[in-house]
Design a protein around this motif. Sequence first.
Motif, PDB file in Angstrom:
ATOM      1  N   THR A 135      11.112 -12.264  17.767  1.00 19.38           N
ATOM      2  CA  THR A 135       9.661 -12.390  17.636  1.00 19.38           C
ATOM      3  C   THR A 135       9.119 -11.452  16.564  1.00 19.38           C
ATOM      4  O   THR A 135       8.283 -11.838  15.736  1.00 19.38           O
ATOM      5  N   LEU A 136       9.587 -10.204  16.566  1.00 22.42           N
ATOM      6  CA  LEU A 136       9.122  -9.245  15.566  1.00 22.42           C
ATOM      7  C   LEU A 136       9.562  -9.650  14.159  1.00 22.42           C
ATOM      8  O   LEU A 136       8.819  -9.460  13.189  1.00 22.42           O
ATOM      9  N   LEU A 137      10.747 -10.208  14.053  1.00 21.20           N
ATOM     10  CA  LEU A 137      11.209 -10.699  12.750  1.00 21.20           C
ATOM     11  C   LEU A 137      10.320 -11.845  12.269  1.00 21.20           C
ATOM     12  O   LEU A 137       9.985 -11.927  11.085  1.00 21.20           O
ATOM     13  N   ARG A 138       9.929 -12.713  13.202  1.00 15.34           N
ATOM     14  CA  ARG A 138       9.051 -13.828  12.830  1.00 15.34           C
ATOM     15  C   ARG A 138       7.707 -13.314  12.326  1.00 15.34           C
ATOM     16  O   ARG A 138       7.162 -13.819  11.341  1.00 15.34           O
ATOM     17  N   GLY A 139       7.186 -12.300  13.003  1.00 11.30           N
ATOM     18  CA  GLY A 139       5.910 -11.747  12.573  1.00 11.30           C
ATOM     19  C   GLY A 139       5.965 -11.084  11.209  1.00 11.30           C
ATOM     20  O   GLY A 139       4.946 -10.951  10.536  1.00 11.30           O
ATOM     21  N   ASN A 140       7.163 -10.666  10.791  1.00 10.52           N
ATOM     22  CA  ASN A 140       7.320  -9.999   9.501  1.00 10.52           C
ATOM     23  C   ASN A 140       7.913 -10.904   8.424  1.00 10.52           C
ATOM     24  O   ASN A 140       8.272 -10.412   7.340  1.00 10.52           O
ATOM     25  N   LEU A 141       7.999 -12.190   8.679  1.00  9.56           N
ATOM     26  CA  LEU A 141       8.526 -13.128   7.686  1.00  9.56           C
ATOM     27  C   LEU A 141       7.819 -13.041   6.329  1.00  9.56           C
ATOM     28  O   LEU A 141       8.473 -13.161   5.285  1.00  9.56           O
ATOM     29  N   PRO A 142       6.497 -12.834   6.295  1.00 10.56           N
ATOM     30  CA  PRO A 142       5.825 -12.766   4.990  1.00 10.56           C
ATOM     31  C   PRO A 142       6.343 -11.664   4.076  1.00 10.56           C
ATOM     32  O   PRO A 142       6.097 -11.702   2.859  1.00 10.56           O
ATOM     33  N   THR A 143       7.048 -10.668   4.624  1.00  6.66           N
ATOM     34  CA  THR A 143       7.545  -9.569   3.793  1.00  6.66           C
ATOM     35  C   THR A 143       8.949  -9.837   3.268  1.00  6.66           C
ATOM     36  O   THR A 143       9.502  -9.006   2.550  1.00  6.66           O
ATOM     37  N   THR A 144       9.535 -10.977   3.627  1.00  4.87           N
ATOM     38  CA  THR A 144      10.918 -11.284   3.258  1.00  4.87           C
ATOM     39  C   THR A 144      10.984 -12.415   2.231  1.00  4.87           C
ATOM     40  O   THR A 144      10.020 -13.168   2.046  1.00  4.87           O
ATOM     41  N   ALA A 145      12.155 -12.534   1.619  1.00  6.11           N
ATOM     42  CA  ALA A 145      12.360 -13.629   0.663  1.00  6.11           C
ATOM     43  C   ALA A 145      12.291 -14.984   1.366  1.00  6.11           C
ATOM     44  O   ALA A 145      11.747 -15.950   0.824  1.00  6.11           O
TER      45      ALA A 145
ATOM     46  N   GLY B 254      10.515 -15.714   3.887  1.00 10.61           N
ATOM     47  CA  GLY B 254       9.122 -15.985   4.188  1.00 10.61           C
ATOM     48  C   GLY B 254       8.367 -16.558   3.008  1.00 10.61           C
ATOM     49  O   GLY B 254       7.339 -17.231   3.186  1.00 10.61           O
ATOM     50  N   ARG B 255       8.844 -16.325   1.813  1.00  8.58           N
ATOM     51  CA  ARG B 255       8.174 -16.843   0.626  1.00  8.58           C
ATOM     52  C   ARG B 255       8.773 -18.156   0.139  1.00  8.58           C
ATOM     53  O   ARG B 255       8.398 -18.666  -0.912  1.00  8.58           O
ATOM     54  N   SER B 256       9.721 -18.714   0.885  1.00 12.45           N
ATOM     55  CA  SER B 256      10.346 -19.973   0.500  1.00 12.45           C
ATOM     56  C   SER B 256       9.536 -21.160   1.033  1.00 12.45           C
ATOM     57  O   SER B 256       8.651 -20.994   1.878  1.00 12.45           O
ATOM     58  N   ARG B 257       9.862 -22.330   0.565  1.00 10.72           N
ATOM     59  CA  ARG B 257       9.150 -23.537   1.008  1.00 10.72           C
ATOM     60  C   ARG B 257       9.450 -23.860   2.464  1.00 10.72           C
ATOM     61  O   ARG B 257       8.724 -24.618   3.101  1.00 10.72           O
ATOM     62  N   TRP B 258      10.533 -23.283   2.994  1.00 10.78           N
ATOM     63  CA  TRP B 258      10.954 -23.591   4.360  1.00 10.78           C
ATOM     64  C   TRP B 258      10.430 -22.576   5.381  1.00 10.78           C
ATOM     65  O   TRP B 258      10.812 -22.613   6.547  1.00 10.78           O
ATOM     66  N   SER B 259       9.579 -21.664   4.947  1.00  9.44           N
ATOM     67  CA  SER B 259       9.157 -20.578   5.836  1.00  9.44           C
ATOM     68  C   SER B 259       8.461 -21.075   7.097  1.00  9.44           C
ATOM     69  O   SER B 259       8.656 -20.523   8.192  1.00  9.44           O
ATOM     70  N   GLY B 260       7.620 -22.107   6.974  1.00  4.35           N
ATOM     71  CA  GLY B 260       6.930 -22.629   8.141  1.00  4.35           C
ATOM     72  C   GLY B 260       7.887 -23.212   9.166  1.00  4.35           C
ATOM     73  O   GLY B 260       7.771 -22.945  10.372  1.00  4.35           O
ATOM     74  N   LEU B 261       8.842 -23.995   8.694  1.00  2.00           N
ATOM     75  CA  LEU B 261       9.831 -24.576   9.604  1.00  2.00           C
ATOM     76  C   LEU B 261      10.715 -23.490  10.210  1.00  2.00           C
ATOM     77  O   LEU B 261      11.099 -23.569  11.388  1.00  2.00           O
ATOM     78  N   LEU B 262      11.023 -22.469   9.433  1.00  2.00           N
ATOM     79  CA  LEU B 262      11.813 -21.347   9.953  1.00  2.00           C
ATOM     80  C   LEU B 262      11.045 -20.612  11.050  1.00  2.00           C
ATOM     81  O   LEU B 262      11.619 -20.237  12.081  1.00  2.00           O
TER      82      LEU B 262
END
Length: 223
Positions: free
Chosen positions: A104-114, A116-124
């Motif tokens: 859950t914490l990793l999901r909340g921090n996705l915007p700070t990762t590569a 999170g900036r990919s086209r698949w971030s929402g599905l991830l």
Amino acid sequence: MSVPVYELSDSRAATDALLETLRNGRWRPGAVGRFLRMAAHRSLRQATRHPCAFTQAGALHGLLFTSARGPGARTWVATSWTLTVLHLGLLETRDRLSGADVITLLRGNLPTTALGRSRWSGLLAIALDLADGRLARRQGTVSPFGDYADSLADAAFWTWLVLGHEPSRTVRGVALATWMVPVVAVTAVGIRRGKMPDRPRPALLRPAAAMQAVVAVRHVARR
């Protein structure tokens, strides 16, 4: 003799006691000040009573901090760490973060990762959301902390994705209303009553989940 708020192991009872302080003080500045002092005192006391979880949170966010990229990424991670350690009391009798909590914490921090900036971030994000819920139920580690972190991770990630990458004003408006209105409504009712109500959990219609799917698919198709 009443038990001080910071000594209550039941997080729901502690929240109700804090809200009652506001209600009894008619939300005057003095009551708000007492509320903030009591909440801060409880948070700090509970953090010291969960040393394993405190260490886990530090290690996880330390890794995220060193690998964070992009404007404001490290501030985002630092904020996530602060909110995590201030709410360790929601773990109640558990002394450490579970695997589901970490996801859950990793999901909340996705915007700070590569990723999170990919086209698949929402599905991830959707996949991680499903994974942490299933893991928590399988391992029996469902807790108020996990519930809180799950809601905050959703709000943080999807608001970031919509505001930063969704071109349609209509979709942005509907998405933000879908995620924010229930939070604002529940908080307002809790403050007025001096007792935190249960969050609505519709069995069939899940507008937030449906909106997430729409935004995620549009993000993939657009990029």
